[in-house]
Motif scaffolding. Structure first.
Motif, PDB file in Angstrom:
ATOM      1  N   THR A 158      39.270  31.554  31.465  1.00 16.74           N
ATOM      2  CA  THR A 158      38.130  32.256  32.032  1.00 16.74           C
ATOM      3  C   THR A 158      38.580  33.601  32.579  1.00 16.74           C
ATOM      4  O   THR A 158      39.501  33.676  33.391  1.00 16.74           O
ATOM      5  CB  THR A 158      37.511  31.416  33.168  1.00 16.74           C
ATOM      6  N   ARG A 159      37.924  34.682  32.141  1.00 15.35           N
ATOM      7  CA  ARG A 159      38.325  36.013  32.583  1.00 15.35           C
ATOM      8  C   ARG A 159      37.491  36.424  33.787  1.00 15.35           C
ATOM      9  O   ARG A 159      36.271  36.599  33.696  1.00 15.35           O
ATOM     10  CB  ARG A 159      38.178  37.029  31.448  1.00 15.35           C
ATOM     11  N   ILE A 160      38.151  36.570  34.903  1.00 17.13           N
ATOM     12  CA  ILE A 160      37.522  36.977  36.152  1.00 17.13           C
ATOM     13  C   ILE A 160      38.029  38.362  36.504  1.00 17.13           C
ATOM     14  O   ILE A 160      39.194  38.688  36.270  1.00 17.13           O
ATOM     15  CB  ILE A 160      37.850  35.979  37.280  1.00 17.13           C
ATOM     16  N   GLY A 161      37.171  39.191  37.100  1.00 23.84           N
ATOM     17  CA  GLY A 161      37.562  40.548  37.457  1.00 23.84           C
ATOM     18  C   GLY A 161      38.725  40.576  38.434  1.00 23.84           C
ATOM     19  O   GLY A 161      38.821  39.736  39.331  1.00 23.84           O
ATOM     20  N   LEU A 162      39.603  41.558  38.265  1.00 24.79           N
ATOM     21  CA  LEU A 162      40.767  41.674  39.156  1.00 24.79           C
ATOM     22  C   LEU A 162      40.340  41.945  40.595  1.00 24.79           C
ATOM     23  O   LEU A 162      40.996  41.499  41.538  1.00 24.79           O
ATOM     24  CB  LEU A 162      41.693  42.780  38.655  1.00 24.79           C
ATOM     25  N   ILE A 216      39.536  38.619  42.116  1.00 18.38           N
ATOM     26  CA  ILE A 216      40.771  37.893  42.411  1.00 18.38           C
ATOM     27  C   ILE A 216      41.451  38.471  43.646  1.00 18.38           C
ATOM     28  O   ILE A 216      41.898  37.735  44.538  1.00 18.38           O
ATOM     29  CB  ILE A 216      41.718  37.936  41.196  1.00 18.38           C
ATOM     30  N   TRP A 252      35.594  27.746  38.458  1.00 21.27           N
ATOM     31  CA  TRP A 252      36.470  28.428  37.501  1.00 21.27           C
ATOM     32  C   TRP A 252      37.418  27.440  36.826  1.00 21.27           C
ATOM     33  O   TRP A 252      37.823  27.632  35.686  1.00 21.27           O
ATOM     34  CB  TRP A 252      37.286  29.510  38.208  1.00 21.27           C
ATOM     35  N   ALA A 293      45.463  32.066  39.487  1.00 23.29           N
ATOM     36  CA  ALA A 293      45.066  33.423  39.128  1.00 23.29           C
ATOM     37  C   ALA A 293      45.451  33.741  37.684  1.00 23.29           C
ATOM     38  O   ALA A 293      44.726  34.452  36.976  1.00 23.29           O
ATOM     39  CB  ALA A 293      45.710  34.427  40.084  1.00 23.29           C
ATOM     40  N   TRP A 294      46.592  33.196  37.226  1.00 21.57           N
ATOM     41  CA  TRP A 294      47.004  33.409  35.840  1.00 21.57           C
ATOM     42  C   TRP A 294      46.008  32.777  34.873  1.00 21.57           C
ATOM     43  O   TRP A 294      45.690  33.348  33.826  1.00 21.57           O
ATOM     44  CB  TRP A 294      48.390  32.810  35.621  1.00 21.57           C
ATOM     45  N   LEU A 313      42.925  32.539  35.246  1.00 23.56           N
ATOM     46  CA  LEU A 313      41.667  33.299  35.241  1.00 23.56           C
ATOM     47  C   LEU A 313      41.790  34.675  34.601  1.00 23.56           C
ATOM     48  O   LEU A 313      40.820  35.200  34.085  1.00 23.56           O
ATOM     49  CB  LEU A 313      41.155  33.457  36.680  1.00 23.56           C
ATOM     50  N   ARG A 314      42.977  35.276  34.649  1.00 27.54           N
ATOM     51  CA  ARG A 314      43.093  36.639  34.124  1.00 27.54           C
ATOM     52  C   ARG A 314      44.484  36.967  33.585  1.00 27.54           C
ATOM     53  O   ARG A 314      44.885  38.113  33.579  1.00 27.54           O
ATOM     54  CB  ARG A 314      42.702  37.648  35.226  1.00 27.54           C
ATOM     55  N   GLY A 321      46.173  39.007  36.394  1.00 28.84           N
ATOM     56  CA  GLY A 321      45.599  38.171  37.445  1.00 28.84           C
ATOM     57  C   GLY A 321      46.663  37.499  38.292  1.00 28.84           C
ATOM     58  O   GLY A 321      46.533  37.411  39.515  1.00 28.84           O
TER      59      GLY A 321
END
Length: 374
Positions: free
Chosen positions: A2-6, A9, A41, A70-71, A73-74, A78
């Motif tokens: 899942t790509r979440i905005g930096l 994060i 997430w 965090a990894w 997610l991005r 991330g």
């Protein structure tokens, strides 16, 4: 993935870094609430797998879990942003407190507060070791021979922390390798960086980096194993700080948010000022970033790796013994009668009443400040 905005994060992991008092249990709860419960997430299974994997890695497990989440997610970006935002708030606070508490001309109430909080540290270490025992016993198994090995690992770690000092890393690695050999006598042996057990030649920033590397790369069994890993080098081998100052460093690592391993920054500050504190923190946390980012998807395989499980079983048991063994030299370093009274009260609070660590340290610090003033 899942790509979440930096920016998201940075904001969320930074928030956890600011309010994450209470060590790994608090960090895990906050990360679960964010990533699983509120935002969805990650699934429960993914989060539980992350906990299992990071517990198999050396170094600060809750920090590695924050980096891993965090990894997921991005990716690499991330992981870097999330890990840094999780670490930096507590790091800045602990360095600011180090400047205050380690100053040569610190006010009387500050030195009293430091002595009071430091008096509780041996009880905090004993509390940490006691809390790790149930999980370690479950991991070793119910067989009689396994229980005997577990006791021997505990004793070896305790003796190493209480007596031998710089050879503790060798004991941790040996315990892990023995457990691998017992469980898989015909398997291929793993190579471990035992050279890190030795002290660095000379001193200065090179020695500080060496000591910090041992903390970041070879600390099995929870954040508190850094106490026996660092004390011998920081106090006796290189003389960067006194026993009392080391107790203060451990106390600061407990009352500030973020991982306990940030204690290494206080040692770095005592050795070489703010630059030394930042260097020590960088070297101690860098292995966590490398293992998560480089390991990536392959980390999941550790859950099913019998040798990794066996190594952690042996090394983790020895680490618990080391944490418990470190209480003896820590208590022996207290030099004021009222500190032993506070130590007894802290032990009652933590080991009998089973209350919070931060509360015990803050209360002892306040009492110490009052004693120093009057």
């Amino acid at each position: 993935m899942t790509r979440i905005g930096l920016a998201t994060i940075a904001r969320e992991w930074g928030r956890i870094g600011c309010i994450g008092f209470g060590g790994p249990p608090a960090h895990i709860a906050l990360l679960r609430d964010l990533c699983v419960t509120r935002r969805g997430w990650l699934t429960d299974r993914e989060f539980e797998d992350g906990i299992a994997v990071t517990n198999l890695l050396p170094g600060p497990a809750s920090t590695q879990l924050a980096i891993l989440c965090a990894w997921r997610l991005r990716g690499t970006a991330g992981a870097l942003v999330g890990g840094l935002c999780f670490i930096v708030p507590g790091l800045l606070l602990i360095l600011a407190l180090a400047v205050l508490f380690l100053a040569d001309n610190a006010p009387a109430w500050v030195t009293g507060a430091a002595a009071g909080a430091g008096a509780a540290v041996p009880a905090v270490a004993a509390h940490a070791a006691w809390g790790l025992i149930p999980g370690s016993r479950q991991r070793i198994g119910a067989a009689k021979a396994a229980r005997v090995r577990w006791v021997l690992y505990l004793l070896a770690g305790g003796v190493a922390a209480a007596v031998t000092g710089p050879w503790l890393v060798l004991v941790l690695i040996a315990a892990g390798l023995v457990e691998i050999a017992v469980r898989a006598p015909s398997g291929r042996r793993a190579a471990w960086p035992v050279v890190l057990a030795l002290p660095a030649a000379g001193g200065g920033l090179g020695a500080l980096a060496w000591v910090s590397a041992k903390v970041g790369a070879l600390s099995y069994g929870g954040g508190f194993v850094i106490i026996p890993l660092m004390r011998e080098d920081a106090v006796h081998t290189y003389g960067w700080m006194s026993d009392a100052q080391f107790l203060n460093a451990v106390a600061l690592g407990q009352i500030t948010p973020g991982p306990v391993v940030q204690t290494v920054a206080v040692v770095g500050y005592a050795a070489a000022g703010l630059g030394g504190g930042l260097l020590a923190a960088f070297v101690a946390f860098a292995p966590s970033f490398v293992m998560v980012i480089v390991g990536g998807p392959r980390l999941e395989r550790l859950r099913d790796n019998d040798r990794a499980q066996a190594f952690l079983t042996g090394a983790g048991a020895a680490a618990i013994g080391a944490i418990a063994g470190s209480t003896l030299p820590l208590a022996w370093s207290l030099d004021r009668p009222w500190q032993f009274v506070l130590l007894g009260l802290a032990a009652l609070w933590l080991l009998v009443l089973r209350r919070g660590v931060v509360t015990a340290l803050v209360a002892c610090g306040v009492i110490g400040a009052v004693i120093a003033l009057f």
